[in-house]
Scaffold this motif. Structure first.
Motif, PDB file in Angstrom:
ATOM      1  N   GLY A  19      31.269 -14.158  73.739  1.00  0.00           N
ATOM      2  CA  GLY A  19      29.814 -13.888  72.880  1.00  0.00           C
ATOM      3  C   GLY A  19      29.316 -14.941  73.509  1.00  0.00           C
ATOM      4  N   LYS A  20      29.122 -16.077  74.284  1.00  0.00           N
ATOM      5  CA  LYS A  20      28.135 -16.840  74.278  1.00  0.00           C
ATOM      6  C   LYS A  20      28.136 -16.312  75.798  1.00  0.00           C
ATOM      7  CE  LYS A  20      29.078 -20.589  71.934  1.00  0.00           C
ATOM      8  NZ  LYS A  20      28.341 -20.551  70.814  1.00  0.00           N
ATOM      9  N   LEU A  21      28.680 -16.178  76.882  1.00  0.00           N
ATOM     10  CA  LEU A  21      28.016 -15.740  78.009  1.00  0.00           C
ATOM     11  C   LEU A  21      27.679 -14.758  77.863  1.00  0.00           C
ATOM     12  CD1 LEU A  21      28.631 -15.604  80.718  1.00  0.00           C
ATOM     13  CD2 LEU A  21      31.087 -14.305  80.766  1.00  0.00           C
ATOM     14  N   LEU A  22      28.101 -13.161  76.698  1.00  0.00           N
ATOM     15  CA  LEU A  22      27.465 -11.916  76.553  1.00  0.00           C
ATOM     16  C   LEU A  22      25.368 -12.208  76.058  1.00  0.00           C
ATOM     17  CD1 LEU A  22      29.699  -9.672  75.265  1.00  0.00           C
ATOM     18  CD2 LEU A  22      28.871  -9.798  77.534  1.00  0.00           C
ATOM     19  N   SER A  23      25.620 -13.327  75.642  1.00  0.00           N
ATOM     20  CA  SER A  23      24.106 -13.600  74.666  1.00  0.00           C
ATOM     21  C   SER A  23      23.412 -14.038  76.054  1.00  0.00           C
ATOM     22  CB  SER A  23      24.092 -14.525  73.565  1.00  0.00           C
ATOM     23  OG  SER A  23      24.770 -15.667  74.052  1.00  0.00           O
ATOM     24  N   SER A  69      25.550 -17.452  84.884  1.00  0.00           N
ATOM     25  CA  SER A  69      25.856 -17.469  83.720  1.00  0.00           C
ATOM     26  C   SER A  69      27.262 -17.708  83.269  1.00  0.00           C
ATOM     27  CB  SER A  69      25.424 -15.918  82.714  1.00  0.00           C
ATOM     28  OG  SER A  69      24.332 -15.940  83.327  1.00  0.00           O
ATOM     29  N   ALA A  70      28.390 -16.950  84.276  1.00  0.00           N
ATOM     30  CA  ALA A  70      29.887 -17.710  83.591  1.00  0.00           C
ATOM     31  C   ALA A  70      29.787 -18.854  84.513  1.00  0.00           C
ATOM     32  CB  ALA A  70      29.830 -16.652  84.483  1.00  0.00           C
ATOM     33  N   LEU A  71      28.594 -19.389  85.346  1.00  0.00           N
ATOM     34  CA  LEU A  71      29.104 -20.855  85.789  1.00  0.00           C
ATOM     35  C   LEU A  71      28.944 -21.799  84.543  1.00  0.00           C
ATOM     36  CD1 LEU A  71      29.811 -22.748  88.257  1.00  0.00           C
ATOM     37  CD2 LEU A  71      27.987 -22.281  88.611  1.00  0.00           C
ATOM     38  N   GLY A  72      27.896 -21.605  84.649  1.00  0.00           N
ATOM     39  CA  GLY A  72      27.189 -22.309  83.022  1.00  0.00           C
ATOM     40  C   GLY A  72      27.887 -22.359  82.176  1.00  0.00           C
ATOM     41  N   VAL A  73      28.565 -21.475  81.573  1.00  0.00           N
ATOM     42  CA  VAL A  73      28.915 -21.184  80.543  1.00  0.00           C
ATOM     43  C   VAL A  73      30.932 -22.187  80.900  1.00  0.00           C
ATOM     44  CG1 VAL A  73      30.816 -19.888  79.032  1.00  0.00           C
ATOM     45  CG2 VAL A  73      28.308 -19.718  79.078  1.00  0.00           C
ATOM     46  N   LEU A  74      31.079 -22.388  81.989  1.00  0.00           N
ATOM     47  CA  LEU A  74      32.332 -22.669  82.289  1.00  0.00           C
ATOM     48  C   LEU A  74      32.027 -24.310  82.249  1.00  0.00           C
ATOM     49  CD1 LEU A  74      35.032 -23.473  83.747  1.00  0.00           C
ATOM     50  CD2 LEU A  74      34.490 -22.573  85.430  1.00  0.00           C
ATOM     51  N   MET A  75      31.020 -24.932  82.440  1.00  0.00           N
ATOM     52  CA  MET A  75      30.874 -25.594  82.680  1.00  0.00           C
ATOM     53  C   MET A  75      30.347 -26.298  81.034  1.00  0.00           C
ATOM     54  SD  MET A  75      30.594 -27.281  85.634  1.00  0.00           S
ATOM     55  CE  MET A  75      31.038 -26.754  87.499  1.00  0.00           C
ATOM     56  N   LEU A  83      28.071  -7.442  98.139  1.00  0.00           N
ATOM     57  CA  LEU A  83      27.901  -8.670  97.676  1.00  0.00           C
ATOM     58  C   LEU A  83      28.442  -8.579  96.575  1.00  0.00           C
ATOM     59  CD1 LEU A  83      25.013 -10.337  99.299  1.00  0.00           C
ATOM     60  CD2 LEU A  83      27.285 -11.055  99.086  1.00  0.00           C
ATOM     61  N   THR A  84      27.381  -6.983  95.481  1.00  0.00           N
ATOM     62  CA  THR A  84      27.639  -7.046  94.233  1.00  0.00           C
ATOM     63  C   THR A  84      29.495  -7.407  93.795  1.00  0.00           C
ATOM     64  OG1 THR A  84      26.009  -5.384  94.123  1.00  0.00           O
ATOM     65  CG2 THR A  84      27.336  -4.973  92.288  1.00  0.00           C
ATOM     66  N   TRP A  85      30.022  -6.348  94.370  1.00  0.00           N
ATOM     67  CA  TRP A  85      31.824  -6.663  94.235  1.00  0.00           C
ATOM     68  C   TRP A  85      31.727  -8.255  94.600  1.00  0.00           C
ATOM     69  CZ3 TRP A  85      35.965  -5.038  92.403  1.00  0.00           C
ATOM     70  CH2 TRP A  85      36.802  -5.731  92.871  1.00  0.00           C
ATOM     71  N   LEU A  86      31.561  -8.643  95.432  1.00  0.00           N
ATOM     72  CA  LEU A  86      32.097 -10.453  95.086  1.00  0.00           C
ATOM     73  C   LEU A  86      31.369 -11.045  94.590  1.00  0.00           C
ATOM     74  CD1 LEU A  86      31.376 -11.149  99.038  1.00  0.00           C
ATOM     75  CD2 LEU A  86      33.130 -11.309  97.538  1.00  0.00           C
ATOM     76  N   TYR A  87      30.026 -11.145  93.936  1.00  0.00           N
ATOM     77  CA  TYR A  87      29.656 -11.572  93.177  1.00  0.00           C
ATOM     78  C   TYR A  87      30.109 -11.735  91.016  1.00  0.00           C
ATOM     79  CZ  TYR A  87      25.350 -13.621  95.604  1.00  0.00           C
ATOM     80  OH  TYR A  87      24.529 -14.273  96.743  1.00  0.00           O
ATOM     81  N   LEU A  88      30.502 -10.085  91.540  1.00  0.00           N
ATOM     82  CA  LEU A  88      30.985  -9.737  89.800  1.00  0.00           C
ATOM     83  C   LEU A  88      32.320 -10.388  90.278  1.00  0.00           C
ATOM     84  CD1 LEU A  88      30.429  -6.118  89.106  1.00  0.00           C
ATOM     85  CD2 LEU A  88      29.908  -8.198  87.403  1.00  0.00           C
ATOM     86  N   VAL A  89      33.214 -10.273  91.236  1.00  0.00           N
ATOM     87  CA  VAL A  89      34.610 -10.921  91.649  1.00  0.00           C
ATOM     88  C   VAL A  89      34.422 -12.573  90.903  1.00  0.00           C
ATOM     89  CG1 VAL A  89      36.128 -11.987  93.245  1.00  0.00           C
ATOM     90  CG2 VAL A  89      35.888  -9.115  92.712  1.00  0.00           C
ATOM     91  N   ALA A  90      34.047 -12.759  91.361  1.00  0.00           N
ATOM     92  CA  ALA A  90      33.244 -14.793  91.241  1.00  0.00           C
ATOM     93  C   ALA A  90      32.967 -15.170  89.923  1.00  0.00           C
ATOM     94  CB  ALA A  90      32.260 -15.409  92.082  1.00  0.00           C
ATOM     95  N   ALA A 111      33.393 -12.954  87.228  1.00  0.00           N
ATOM     96  CA  ALA A 111      34.150 -12.416  86.404  1.00  0.00           C
ATOM     97  C   ALA A 111      35.912 -13.725  86.243  1.00  0.00           C
ATOM     98  CB  ALA A 111      35.704 -11.359  86.879  1.00  0.00           C
ATOM     99  N   LEU A 112      36.299 -14.548  87.409  1.00  0.00           N
ATOM    100  CA  LEU A 112      36.704 -15.615  87.906  1.00  0.00           C
ATOM    101  C   LEU A 112      36.449 -17.126  87.102  1.00  0.00           C
ATOM    102  CD1 LEU A 112      37.869 -15.275  91.773  1.00  0.00           C
ATOM    103  CD2 LEU A 112      39.232 -14.973  89.662  1.00  0.00           C
ATOM    104  N   LEU A 113      34.990 -16.975  86.895  1.00  0.00           N
ATOM    105  CA  LEU A 113      34.650 -18.492  86.152  1.00  0.00           C
ATOM    106  C   LEU A 113      34.898 -18.096  84.418  1.00  0.00           C
ATOM    107  CD1 LEU A 113      31.907 -18.619  88.520  1.00  0.00           C
ATOM    108  CD2 LEU A 113      32.941 -20.409  88.316  1.00  0.00           C
ATOM    109  N   TRP A 114      34.640 -16.941  84.221  1.00  0.00           N
ATOM    110  CA  TRP A 114      34.458 -16.251  83.039  1.00  0.00           C
ATOM    111  C   TRP A 114      35.914 -16.898  82.610  1.00  0.00           C
ATOM    112  CZ3 TRP A 114      35.158 -10.469  81.475  1.00  0.00           C
ATOM    113  CH2 TRP A 114      34.753 -10.553  80.141  1.00  0.00           C
ATOM    114  N   ILE A 115      36.455 -16.169  83.229  1.00  0.00           N
ATOM    115  CA  ILE A 115      38.229 -16.493  83.099  1.00  0.00           C
ATOM    116  C   ILE A 115      38.740 -17.978  82.983  1.00  0.00           C
ATOM    117  CG2 ILE A 115      40.624 -16.505  83.561  1.00  0.00           C
ATOM    118  CD1 ILE A 115      39.812 -13.710  84.574  1.00  0.00           C
TER     119      ILE A 115
END
Lengths: 310, 370
Positions: free
Chosen positions: B124-128, B173-179, B345-352, B354-358
């Motif tokens: 939810g946070k990440l989506l916002s 965003s995913a990195l920020g939410v992880l931190m 890069l689109t593919w790579l960034y998306l994978v990154a 997703a990993l950060l999100w998990i």
């Protein structure tokens, strides 16, 4: 109902809750009393599935807190002792969020929100910012959010702490209303009188251990053993202490800065005889009062009464 | 209708969107968000107007060789890099304050006592945050359209730039939410997110520097391995320096900070030590290391947060990136290099992302289970 079976929590070398056994029956309002650091909050947080116990377990409405945390959370309303509110948010939005967090469908939320707002007497503040509420109102709002998914069991951690007397009274009134709703309540506090008129059961906890538990009448009869007298004399307080200690009805005497505290264990309603004795002995008594039962006194007597190791 | 959406999300994905709605509602409330958006568009527009005007003026003054038809390209370049920088500044601040701020404000306890799962909260946070990123990007579309009008760029290029910006927004965003899930305080989360981005930029820049130093030295007949070794040593030192500076910044800004986990600390130290060790090995000349490490430094280009945009905009940068990451060397994998890079890069960034999100969900869950 709540069933606590041998709950234990350790923080390093400190045992915050030590093999606690306690049952709160359906519809009971139990006062959970103990000084700061006794393990009240730790117990409540374990019941609210926020903290893993090191040993033992507990169940809420028949669901185990460790194996079925989601079921427990659905049945439970938890009000923490310290809480913040979101900025830039209206009262109804706040409640709407917590209803949503408890998976209450959108269409059912407005009705539930107006119900709890009415119950907590905040109906007129529905569209106000949460931040504009006074402390007492925030406390009531927090209670409202605790009720918004209609839980069977309420865990309220120090619901009236840090409030002025008026707000405290309002919260008490509100809690009294809740007791009528046939919910199971566990209310913690470090002040006995705050809960005395509210709860039908009381459990006293100290150093993570249950000191005593039972109905208010039972506990009170355990405490009937004595009264604390506060005596002030113009001069010669040391002699007065010695004199008091010699009286058979007085079991314990102490003095600090001219304030003499004596535990009276004679016949109830005959405390005046102590005063007469002092006056007749020539002490110039300036004050003679009976102090309200405070928590420390209860511990002292509750532990002594049970003959346990406290 | 929204209720149907709620129910659909819950039945299909087992996702309770309460946090997402709540965050969006709070973030979009007039005031701060509006001012921020305004400032963002203003800066982006300025970043385009100034270089375009300057280039045009310069050409009229000195009659430079470049035709006036590619002014739009100048504008788009400026817009891309400035917007990227703004994303690196704004989104971490937004994302990093999500969970840590709840912890700070003492609202997290109540959140955790509800039926919301770690997945509900973190997603939810990440989506916002992402939604806010999309709005930020959308506001500058008129500016990009102006670049199109000036000429020199094709709509496809503009589209690719926006795709890369969006993907960057995803992982930032995913990195920020992880931190945020990790840190005890919002400031600590923000600074560590900045630290990682800054670290990645500095580190890969140092690696590229090492690579160029190497090629230059070998061109001039010097001892290439010695030069590369020294450069790699510099990378190792740069890693440590970045870590130390970031840690000091966190400590200075946030006061009391949850100390870095021993494992993370040791990991960072190990990485730095390995890099230094490689540097030492290379300095004392080891033929094996030479073979192994030809591609390694430029592969680090991928880590650079600015590399994606550069490779999408400039063919030479795209070529550099591809040659460094594909073992076949300079063989062209596609006719349209920039398009190829954009897709990869689109593919790579998306994978990154997703990993950060998990990782963020895991971190939040672990934090909860104490």
């Amino acid at each position: 109902m709540i069933e606590i079976r041998g709950l234990t929590k350790r923080y390093g070398p400190l045992t915050a809750v030590d093999n606690l056994w306690l049952t709160v029956e359906r519809g009971d309002a139990m006062g959970f009393i103990g000084p700061n650091g006794a393990g009240k909050t730790t117990t409540i947080r374990m019941l609210a599935t926020l903290l893993k116990p090191d040993a033992g377990t507990a169940s809420v409405s028949g669901h185990d807190i460790q194996r079925q945390p989601d079921e427990v959370r659905g049945k439970l309303g938890y009000m923490p002792d310290f809480f913040g509110v979101y900025e830039d948010m209206m009262v109804w939005e706040y409640l709407d969020f917590f209803a949503a967090a408890h998976c209450v469908p959108r269409s059912r939320r407005p009705g539930l929100i107006s119900d709890v707002l009415e119950l907590t007497d905040l109906g007129h503040r529905r569209d106000d910012s949460v931040n504009s509420l006074s402390r007492g109102m925030k406390q009531r709002l927090c209670l409202a959010k605790t009720l918004v998914h209609d839980p069977d069991v309420l865990l309220l951690d120090e619901p009236a702490s840090g409030l002025d007397p008026r707000a405290r009274m309002e919260v008490r009134e509100l809690l009294r209303e809740l007791c009528k709703l046939e919910k199971t309540l566990l209310i913690s506090s470090h002040i006995l009188p705050e809960l005395a008129g509210l709860c039908n059961k009381i459990a006293i906890i100290e150093n993570g251990r249950l000191v005593t538990a039972g109905s208010v009448d039972e506990i009170q009869s355990q405490l009937q053993g004595g009264t604390k007298l506060i005596i002030r004399v113009m001069d010669g307080s040391a002699e007065c202490c010695a004199h008091l200690a010699a009286l058979p009805a007085i079991t314990q005497v102490g003095e600090t800065d001219g304030r003499i505290e004596a535990i009276y264990q004679g016949a109830a309603g005959e405390e005046w005889q102590v005063l007469r004795e002092l006056v007749n002995s020539g002490f110039r008594v300036r004050g003679f009062t009976e102090e309200e039962i405070d928590l420390e006194g209860i511990y002292v007597r509750a532990t002594r009464g049970l003959g346990s190791d406290g | 209708m929204v209720e149907t959406l709620d129910r659909l999300l819950y039945t299909l994905l087992h996702f309770n969107p309460a946090v997402a709605w709540h965050e969006l509602r709070l973030r979009m409330r007039v005031g701060k968000a509006f001012v921020l958006l305004g400032a963002y568009v203003l800066l982006a527009a300025l970043a385009v107007v100034l270089p375009v005007v300057f280039t045009a003026w310069e050409r009229t003054q000195y009659g430079g060789g470049m035709p006036a038809t590619d002014l739009g390209r100048v504008g788009l370049h400026a817009l891309t890099y400035v917007q990227l920088t703004l994303i690196f500044i704004v989104l971490p601040a937004y994302a990093a304050s999500t969970i840590a701020a709840e912890r700070e404000r003492q609202t997290l306890e109540m959140l955790r006592a509800t039926l919301l799962t770690p997945w509900d909260v973190v997603t939810g946070k990440l989506l916002s945050v992402l939604a806010f990123g999309v709005i930020l990007l959308a506001t500058t579309v008129p500016v990009a359209a102006w670049c199109l009008l000036l000429g020199g760029v094709s709509p496809t290029e503009v589209l690719r730039v926006y795709v890369i910006l969006l993907m960057t927004a995803c992982w930032v965003s995913a990195l920020g939410v992880l931190m945020s899930a990790h840190a005890g305080r919002a400031v600590a989360a923000i600074v560590s997110t900045y630290g990682v981005i800054l670290g990645a930029t500095v580190l890969s820049a140092a690696a590229v520097y090492a690579f160029f130093m190497w090629t230059m030295l070998s061109m001039h007949g010097g001892t290439p391995i010695l030069g590369a070794g020294v450069a790699t040593l510099a990378v190792g030192v740069a890693v440590i320096a970045t870590a130390v500076v970031t840690a000091a910044l966190v400590r200075w800004l946030a006061g009391r900070v949850r100390p870095l986990r021993r494992a993370a600390h040791n990991g960072l130290l190990a990485v730095a030590l390995v890099i230094i060790l490689i540097g030492v090995l290379m300095t004392v000349q080891m033929p094996l290391v030479e073979k192994l490490s030809t591609a390694a430094p430029t592969a680090l280009l991928l880590v650079n947060p600015y590399a994606g945009a550069a490779a999408v905009l400039e063919e030479s940068a795209a070529r550099e990136l591809i040659s460094s990451t594909t073992p076949t060397g300079r063989g062209t994998p596609a006719a349209d290099l920039n398009g190829y890079v954009c897709a990869t890069l689109t593919w790579l960034y998306l994978v990154a992302a997703a990993l950060l999100w998990i990782a963020a969900v895991q971190r939040y869950a672990r934090h909860s289970a104490t």
